[in-house]
Each structure stands twice: as C-alpha cells, then as structure tokens.
Design a protein around this motif. Structure first.
Motif, PDB file in Angstrom:
ATOM      1  N   CYS A 180     -16.111  -1.416   6.597  1.00 53.20           N
ATOM      2  CA  CYS A 180     -17.227  -2.202   7.149  1.00 53.20           C
ATOM      3  C   CYS A 180     -18.330  -1.286   7.679  1.00 53.20           C
ATOM      4  N   GLN A 181     -17.925  -0.227   8.355  1.00 52.55           N
ATOM      5  CA  GLN A 181     -18.910   0.704   8.910  1.00 52.55           C
ATOM      6  C   GLN A 181     -19.665   1.431   7.793  1.00 52.55           C
ATOM      7  N   GLN A 182     -18.946   1.924   6.811  1.00 53.69           N
ATOM      8  CA  GLN A 182     -19.581   2.696   5.737  1.00 53.69           C
ATOM      9  C   GLN A 182     -20.498   1.858   4.868  1.00 53.69           C
ATOM     10  N   THR A 183     -20.199   0.578   4.722  1.00 52.80           N
ATOM     11  CA  THR A 183     -21.033  -0.282   3.881  1.00 52.80           C
ATOM     12  C   THR A 183     -22.024  -1.107   4.685  1.00 52.80           C
ATOM     13  N   ALA A 184     -21.944  -0.993   6.010  1.00 55.20           N
ATOM     14  CA  ALA A 184     -22.801  -1.780   6.908  1.00 55.20           C
ATOM     15  C   ALA A 184     -22.685  -3.271   6.593  1.00 55.20           C
ATOM     16  N   THR A 185     -21.473  -3.688   6.284  1.00 55.65           N
ATOM     17  CA  THR A 185     -21.184  -5.072   5.929  1.00 55.65           C
ATOM     18  C   THR A 185     -19.865  -5.484   6.553  1.00 55.65           C
ATOM     19  N   ARG A 186     -19.823  -6.709   7.092  1.00 54.92           N
ATOM     20  CA  ARG A 186     -18.537  -7.231   7.554  1.00 54.92           C
ATOM     21  C   ARG A 186     -17.867  -7.890   6.357  1.00 54.92           C
ATOM     22  N   HIS A 187     -16.853  -7.252   5.849  1.00 54.92           N
ATOM     23  CA  HIS A 187     -16.131  -7.767   4.688  1.00 54.92           C
ATOM     24  C   HIS A 187     -15.195  -8.888   5.106  1.00 54.92           C
ATOM     25  N   ASP A 188     -14.811  -9.685   4.148  1.00 54.67           N
ATOM     26  CA  ASP A 188     -13.853 -10.755   4.395  1.00 54.67           C
ATOM     27  C   ASP A 188     -12.583 -10.146   4.990  1.00 54.67           C
ATOM     28  N   PRO A 189     -12.045 -10.728   6.049  1.00 60.92           N
ATOM     29  CA  PRO A 189     -10.827 -10.191   6.657  1.00 60.92           C
ATOM     30  C   PRO A 189      -9.634 -10.148   5.706  1.00 60.92           C
ATOM     31  N   CYS A 190      -9.683 -10.885   4.613  1.00 60.58           N
ATOM     32  CA  CYS A 190      -8.594 -10.837   3.630  1.00 60.58           C
ATOM     33  C   CYS A 190      -8.462  -9.439   3.021  1.00 60.58           C
ATOM     34  N   VAL A 191      -9.522  -8.634   3.122  1.00 65.76           N
ATOM     35  CA  VAL A 191      -9.439  -7.253   2.655  1.00 65.76           C
ATOM     36  C   VAL A 191      -8.357  -6.520   3.453  1.00 65.76           C
ATOM     37  N   ILE A 192      -8.214  -6.865   4.723  1.00 71.87           N
ATOM     38  CA  ILE A 192      -7.146  -6.263   5.529  1.00 71.87           C
ATOM     39  C   ILE A 192      -5.791  -6.598   4.914  1.00 71.87           C
ATOM     40  N   ASP A 193      -5.625  -7.831   4.473  1.00 70.36           N
ATOM     41  CA  ASP A 193      -4.360  -8.244   3.854  1.00 70.36           C
ATOM     42  C   ASP A 193      -4.058  -7.389   2.630  1.00 70.36           C
ATOM     43  N   VAL A 194      -5.078  -7.137   1.838  1.00 66.86           N
ATOM     44  CA  VAL A 194      -4.913  -6.291   0.656  1.00 66.86           C
ATOM     45  C   VAL A 194      -4.520  -4.880   1.089  1.00 66.86           C
ATOM     46  N   PHE A 195      -5.198  -4.363   2.100  1.00 67.12           N
ATOM     47  CA  PHE A 195      -4.874  -3.016   2.582  1.00 67.12           C
ATOM     48  C   PHE A 195      -3.454  -2.959   3.142  1.00 67.12           C
ATOM     49  N   ILE A 196      -3.022  -3.998   3.830  1.00 63.30           N
ATOM     50  CA  ILE A 196      -1.635  -4.033   4.312  1.00 63.30           C
ATOM     51  C   ILE A 196      -0.689  -3.992   3.108  1.00 63.30           C
ATOM     52  N   SER A 197      -0.992  -4.795   2.095  1.00 62.11           N
ATOM     53  CA  SER A 197      -0.094  -4.871   0.937  1.00 62.11           C
ATOM     54  C   SER A 197       0.062  -3.523   0.247  1.00 62.11           C
ATOM     55  N   ILE A 198      -1.019  -2.784   0.107  1.00 62.91           N
ATOM     56  CA  ILE A 198      -0.911  -1.516  -0.624  1.00 62.91           C
ATOM     57  C   ILE A 198      -0.315  -0.401   0.227  1.00 62.91           C
ATOM     58  N   THR A 199      -0.583  -0.406   1.529  1.00 62.52           N
ATOM     59  CA  THR A 199       0.029   0.634   2.365  1.00 62.52           C
ATOM     60  C   THR A 199       1.531   0.384   2.496  1.00 62.52           C
ATOM     61  N   ARG A 200       1.921  -0.867   2.610  1.00 61.54           N
ATOM     62  CA  ARG A 200       3.353  -1.178   2.662  1.00 61.54           C
ATOM     63  C   ARG A 200       4.033  -0.817   1.342  1.00 61.54           C
ATOM     64  N   PHE A 201       3.383  -1.145   0.231  1.00 60.72           N
ATOM     65  CA  PHE A 201       3.953  -0.833  -1.080  1.00 60.72           C
ATOM     66  C   PHE A 201       4.138   0.668  -1.256  1.00 60.72           C
ATOM     67  N   ILE A 202       3.119   1.442  -0.936  1.00 62.23           N
ATOM     68  CA  ILE A 202       3.187   2.885  -1.162  1.00 62.23           C
ATOM     69  C   ILE A 202       4.228   3.528  -0.247  1.00 62.23           C
ATOM     70  N   ASN A 203       4.571   2.839   0.847  1.00 66.83           N
ATOM     71  CA  ASN A 203       5.603   3.336   1.757  1.00 66.83           C
ATOM     72  C   ASN A 203       6.979   2.756   1.447  1.00 66.83           C
ATOM     73  N   GLY A 204       7.115   2.100   0.296  1.00 69.72           N
ATOM     74  CA  GLY A 204       8.432   1.716  -0.183  1.00 69.72           C
ATOM     75  C   GLY A 204       8.769   0.242  -0.257  1.00 69.72           C
ATOM     76  N   GLU A 205       7.928  -0.621   0.309  1.00 68.07           N
ATOM     77  CA  GLU A 205       8.229  -2.049   0.240  1.00 68.07           C
ATOM     78  C   GLU A 205       7.954  -2.595  -1.157  1.00 68.07           C
ATOM     79  N   ALA A 206       8.552  -3.722  -1.456  1.00 69.10           N
ATOM     80  CA  ALA A 206       8.334  -4.385  -2.740  1.00 69.10           C
ATOM     81  C   ALA A 206       6.890  -4.875  -2.828  1.00 69.10           C
ATOM     82  N   PRO A 207       6.326  -4.923  -4.031  1.00 71.21           N
ATOM     83  CA  PRO A 207       4.973  -5.461  -4.176  1.00 71.21           C
ATOM     84  C   PRO A 207       4.966  -6.955  -3.861  1.00 71.21           C
TER      85      PRO A 207
END
Length: 97
Positions: free
Chosen positions: A52-79
């Motif tokens: 949000c800071q780098q783009t000077a835009t408040r992105h949809d909070p669902c982007v956080i959900d996506v980021f949670i999904s990929i960080t959890r996946f890369i740390n071993g959780e199922a997709p």
C-alpha cells in the motif's frame, strides 16, 4: 495458480504459488520478493502495508488473505484458497484496534 493444481515440487516462480497470477506476481516483485523461497521470512500483514505504501494505494484487504496463503504454503502448509484465511485476517485486524 489454483490451489488444487499446485505441485509443491514444481514451485519455482511466483505464479506457481497458490492464488498467485500475473498481478500478484508483479506485487511480489514490487516488494522485492524475487523467489518463492524469500516468502519464508515475510509477515503477510507487513507485506500488505508495504505494498500500500509503495503504490500509494489502499489495496483490497483480501490481498492480505492471499499473502497469508502463500507465506503459510511456503512454510509447509497445504495449499488453500485465499478466502480460507479471511476470518483469520479479520480477527487479527480487529484485535489490533
């Protein structure tokens, strides 16, 4: 990529990650995350704030959900689909208030 189609042994680019397409891959690059492995040390909430800071835009909070999904996946959780993390994101943000 659709979480049902993710093959952990073949993850080499951002678009190989669950819930990441071209736009999400560009966001990760903008954040300085050039390989999926770099997600291991990332906090999804901090990633969202930086985006949000780098783009000077408040992105949809669902982007956080996506980021949670990929960080959890890369740390071993199922997709899992990104929306599987929506309730968790809402609870965390509520607790911070």
């Amino acid at each position: 990529m659709n979480p049902d189609k993710v093959d952990r042994s073949r993850v080499s680019t951002h678009t190989d990650l669950p819930n990441i397409g071209k736009a999400g891959a560009k966001d990760l690059e903008l954040l300085g995350i050039h390989t999926p492995e770099q997600l291991k040390s990332q906090c999804p909430f901090e990633m969202y704030a930086r985006l949000c800071q780098q783009t000077a835009t408040r992105h949809d909070p669902c982007v956080i959900d996506v980021f949670i999904s990929i960080t959890r996946f890369i740390n071993g959780e199922a997709p899992r689909p990104w929306w599987a993390y929506t309730a968790e994101r809402k609870q965390v943000l509520q607790d911070k208030q």
